[in-house]
Design a protein around this motif. Sequence first.
Motif, mmCIF file in Angstrom:
data_model
loop_
_atom_site.group_PDB
_atom_site.id
_atom_site.type_symbol
_atom_site.label_atom_id
_atom_site.label_comp_id
_atom_site.label_asym_id
_atom_site.label_seq_id
_atom_site.Cartn_x
_atom_site.Cartn_y
_atom_site.Cartn_z
ATOM 1 N N THR C 199 112.942 46.428 53.180
ATOM 2 C CA THR C 199 111.982 45.790 52.285
ATOM 3 C C THR C 199 110.556 46.242 52.591
ATOM 4 O O THR C 199 109.806 46.584 51.675
ATOM 5 N N SER C 200 110.201 46.254 53.877
ATOM 6 C CA SER C 200 108.830 46.615 54.226
ATOM 7 C C SER C 200 108.542 48.062 53.860
ATOM 8 O O SER C 200 107.481 48.380 53.339
ATOM 9 N N LEU C 201 109.517 48.937 54.132
ATOM 10 C CA LEU C 201 109.314 50.355 53.828
ATOM 11 C C LEU C 201 109.145 50.555 52.334
ATOM 12 O O LEU C 201 108.258 51.286 51.892
ATOM 13 N N LEU C 202 110.009 49.908 51.537
ATOM 14 C CA LEU C 202 109.916 50.088 50.085
ATOM 15 C C LEU C 202 108.557 49.634 49.588
ATOM 16 O O LEU C 202 107.982 50.249 48.691
ATOM 17 N N ASP C 208 98.932 53.564 48.272
ATOM 18 C CA ASP C 208 98.139 54.761 47.996
ATOM 19 C C ASP C 208 98.093 55.716 49.186
ATOM 20 O O ASP C 208 98.097 56.925 49.013
ATOM 21 N N TYR C 209 98.049 55.165 50.408
ATOM 22 C CA TYR C 209 97.876 56.077 51.552
ATOM 23 C C TYR C 209 99.126 56.908 51.808
ATOM 24 O O TYR C 209 99.048 57.961 52.429
ATOM 25 N N VAL C 210 100.273 56.431 51.341
ATOM 26 C CA VAL C 210 101.478 57.256 51.458
ATOM 27 C C VAL C 210 101.364 58.454 50.512
ATOM 28 O O VAL C 210 101.701 59.580 50.859
ATOM 29 N N GLY C 221 109.730 63.643 56.276
ATOM 30 C CA GLY C 221 109.979 63.017 57.575
ATOM 31 C C GLY C 221 108.698 62.462 58.169
ATOM 32 O O GLY C 221 108.654 61.348 58.669
ATOM 33 N N ARG C 222 107.647 63.255 58.072
ATOM 34 C CA ARG C 222 106.366 62.829 58.614
ATOM 35 C C ARG C 222 105.799 61.667 57.797
ATOM 36 O O ARG C 222 105.244 60.727 58.359
ATOM 37 N N VAL C 223 105.952 61.754 56.482
ATOM 38 C CA VAL C 223 105.463 60.682 55.620
ATOM 39 C C VAL C 223 106.144 59.374 56.010
ATOM 40 O O VAL C 223 105.507 58.336 56.169
ATOM 41 N N ILE C 224 107.471 59.426 56.207
ATOM 42 C CA ILE C 224 108.226 58.201 56.507
ATOM 43 C C ILE C 224 107.873 57.667 57.889
ATOM 44 O O ILE C 224 107.513 56.509 58.048
ATOM 45 N N TYR C 225 107.956 58.547 58.901
ATOM 46 C CA TYR C 225 107.826 58.032 60.262
ATOM 47 C C TYR C 225 106.374 57.847 60.703
ATOM 48 O O TYR C 225 106.052 56.883 61.379
ATOM 49 N N ARG C 226 105.488 58.788 60.341
ATOM 50 C CA ARG C 226 104.114 58.674 60.797
ATOM 51 C C ARG C 226 103.303 57.695 59.971
ATOM 52 O O ARG C 226 102.463 56.979 60.488
#
Lengths: 340, 293, 312
Positions: C199-202, C208-210, C221-226
């Motif tokens: 839920t939090s990730l979605l 906007d910062y993503v 991978g970097r977008v998701i984890y960092r």
Amino acid sequence: MTAAVEDRPLLRVDRLSVEFGGPAARLRVVDEVSFDIEAGETVGLVGESGSGKSITALSILRLVPEPPSHLAGGRVLLDGVDLTTLPRDQLPDIRGRDIAMIFQEPMSSLNPVQRIGDQVAEAILLHQKLDAASRRARVLDLLRLVGIPDPSRRIDAYPHQFSGGMRQRVMIAMALACNPRLLIADEPTTALDVTIQAQVLALLRDLKTEFGTAILLITHDLGVVAESCQRVVVMYAGRVVESGPVRAIFRNPSHPYTRALLQSIPRLDEERRRLHQIPGNVPPPGPLRAGCAFHTRCAERLLRCATDRPPMMQLGGGHQAACWLAGPMAQAPMAQAVTP
Amino acid sequence: MSAVTERLDLLAPEPSRLAIVRMVILNRPSTIAAVCLILVFVAIATAAPLIAPYDPLAQSYIKINQSPSWEHWLGTDQFGRDVLSRMIYGSRNSLIIGVLAPLVAAIIGTTLGVVAGFFGGIIDRVISRLVDLLISFPELLLAIIIAAALGGGFWNIVIVLAAAFVPNFARVARAQTMAVRAEPYVEAAVASGVTQLRIIMRHIIPNIAAPIVVLMTLWTASAIRLEASLSFLGLGTQAPQPSWGNIIRDGLNNLFGSPWPVIGAGLAITSVVLAFNLLGDTIRDVLDPETSP
Amino acid sequence: MGHFLLRRLFDAVPTVLLVLTLVFAAMRILPGDPALAALGDNALPEQLAAFREQFGLNQPLWRQYLDFLGGVLTFDLGRSLLHSRPVLEMLAHALPFTIELTIVATFIGVTIGVPLGVLAATRRNRLPDSGVRLFSLVGYAVPDFYLGALLLITFSLNLGLFPISGGGEGFWDRMYHVLLPAITLAFLKAAFIGKLTRTSLLEVFGKDYVRTARAKGAREGRVIYRHALRNALLPLTTGLGISLLATLSGSVAVELVFNRPGIGTLLIGAISERDYAVIQGGIIVFALLVVFVNLLIDLLYIAVDPRLRVQA
């Protein structure tokens, strides 16, 4: 070789269409949009909210989430390379290096949990081989360049310690980190105070003259276009209705929508006249439409406007408009009516 | 009153009950399954004396620790009692406590919350501080602490669980009451001298009922699970009375007997809790999308 | 930071005081005579009197309260009647087992839950997502003592792979003993953390910062984890607190299942033996652990969210 480069623009958007939703309810938000951007020039992309200008801009870098959106046709050529058919894993090499982007909302566009220096440095890290020390030096240069006072202290601050204008400067620094050839600025000043707006626009103009970066400036404000751009593309309901050199469009607006937009610019020399308003609203995005998208609100519409989509009429000097009335015949009386 | 309906209309055009039910059924087949499962358990609990093959308390030393057979579908325990019969009777315990504990908690918690939210001031500060503190404790731990002092038995379990749930109800009731209290039509009623009790009954209670009901259904599953936990710990339903938690406790104390009592009773708890969780989620989404547990 | 820590610790003082008061109230004011409860219905009057004398139950209530607070402050929690040992000593022996269980369970739960949540969020509405949804539904419904019993029956009794009871001696033996109970508690935790991460990730994916990170040229991978996960940590911290507390309370039943010599087993044993001083001591330890976990989570917020640091 030189000849080939000369007649090939830096970026060519060619009949780009973007749709949202599945086969059951398909909404076309960008409808066969075409325009070119030459190296080093500033092009304004103008339209009301809902005109599809932001989606067009985001689609160039394929930053619109898919699904729900999908490309429904057309090409985006960067130096002749079609970005729409590029494998997904090659896009990150283009983003930030060849084409960088800044967004409307500086307050939310920066990662709240990372130091601003690290965020700018990431843009460098992703595309250039530099050691940590030279990266930091480069970040300091960039922050200084975009006019952030006391950069050596501010580099380790977090976004929430910055004002909106300062955050937008950080965004610009981040976008310039790899000297991109094209900067897409999606309403970069909308969320800012008027004085800050002027500063940010001035900054963009300075950077352009200094580095020769081409800029695609997305805005709903024709005043901004007049100040900053060489050419302008006017969008309405997902379509380009008129495009051409700024001077030609302001002197001789050839689409009724452009004329209405121009009349809605408040002017200092006029008395407190009510803002000219276009009756009606931008039609909500729907399935592919027949006829001219503006015909429901157009005061000058003809019968065929509802059924036949007007082609781009070439008006000379790169000026073109998608209106049945935009031929040389219809032009004269209209021009008189609007010339200030 | 018209102000109330007007406000509701503004918030959301209220679809008919039938439309809601249809929407839920169409969108969530899992809800139908959950309701069916709950109905089955309710039927079993109601008809326990009719369908249980044996007396759940009858011991028999010649039949201890039997594995499942045609005579004893789930086998027998270390006292030779029929495990299936004990499970059937145990369902009564679980379901009644599952309904009763949240109900009692709702009544007490809502009263506290409404009083705090309506009157404010020092009463509110005292109640809020206490609620904030208690809510930071997990319900099971709170229940264990209270049960340690109170002891087991049916009514004590109800009191223990209700006490553990009260802070949650009080918090929601307080927030909702404060929101309704600030509505112009309530302000107007206060200004025109309507008695406070009348305002609470006429305006506050009807307006906060929906989230409270949602909360009750959401806590039903927890109540069933907590009753089982307490009984397992020996703090809930007291032996020899059957309860699903007790059956697992007895099964574990008799490690070298048959594993079927443990497996069967655990499956019963899991499926009922799952069904009530699904139902609770659906009711929440329909009645009150803004409350989350 | 140190300043903030001090202030936050200072804020916890009234909370602890209130908690102790509630424990006191629960033990003395609730119906029933503790002496009678402790010694049983057929206790002799002399025994009852001696019991009341020993625990100061014949003193006025305010005096009892002050004695109680004084005792807690000087770490004097009385002696166990049945085991004739100081309660503090018994608690000190049991506490490491409970803490060990909580830490290992949390570690397993988070290491499984977070990647599950990432998987579900990035493959939204596809098979992994449904799998995680199903897992969380079941995880919420299975009582931990039942799961523990199943694991015990299968792996310890039938397969003989794990010990049936006890806490173990020395590091590796203790890890060997803690594994099954920890997996039991980690199951619910993984379900909870997995769902929360999803839920939090979605929610963060839409920020906007993503998009900024993608526009910079960061790979997925970097977008998701960092970027995304780092921000999803804020709601996850709250969830971690809730799940830590759930693990703590769940440890009581799970310790009982695996017969581990922790605080839960001690407390439940004391309740069934009516060992008054031990019950009180066990409750105090649990209450203080809850206060401590809440404090820890508050500090974790500061570490995770730089925006909270300035006000400190």
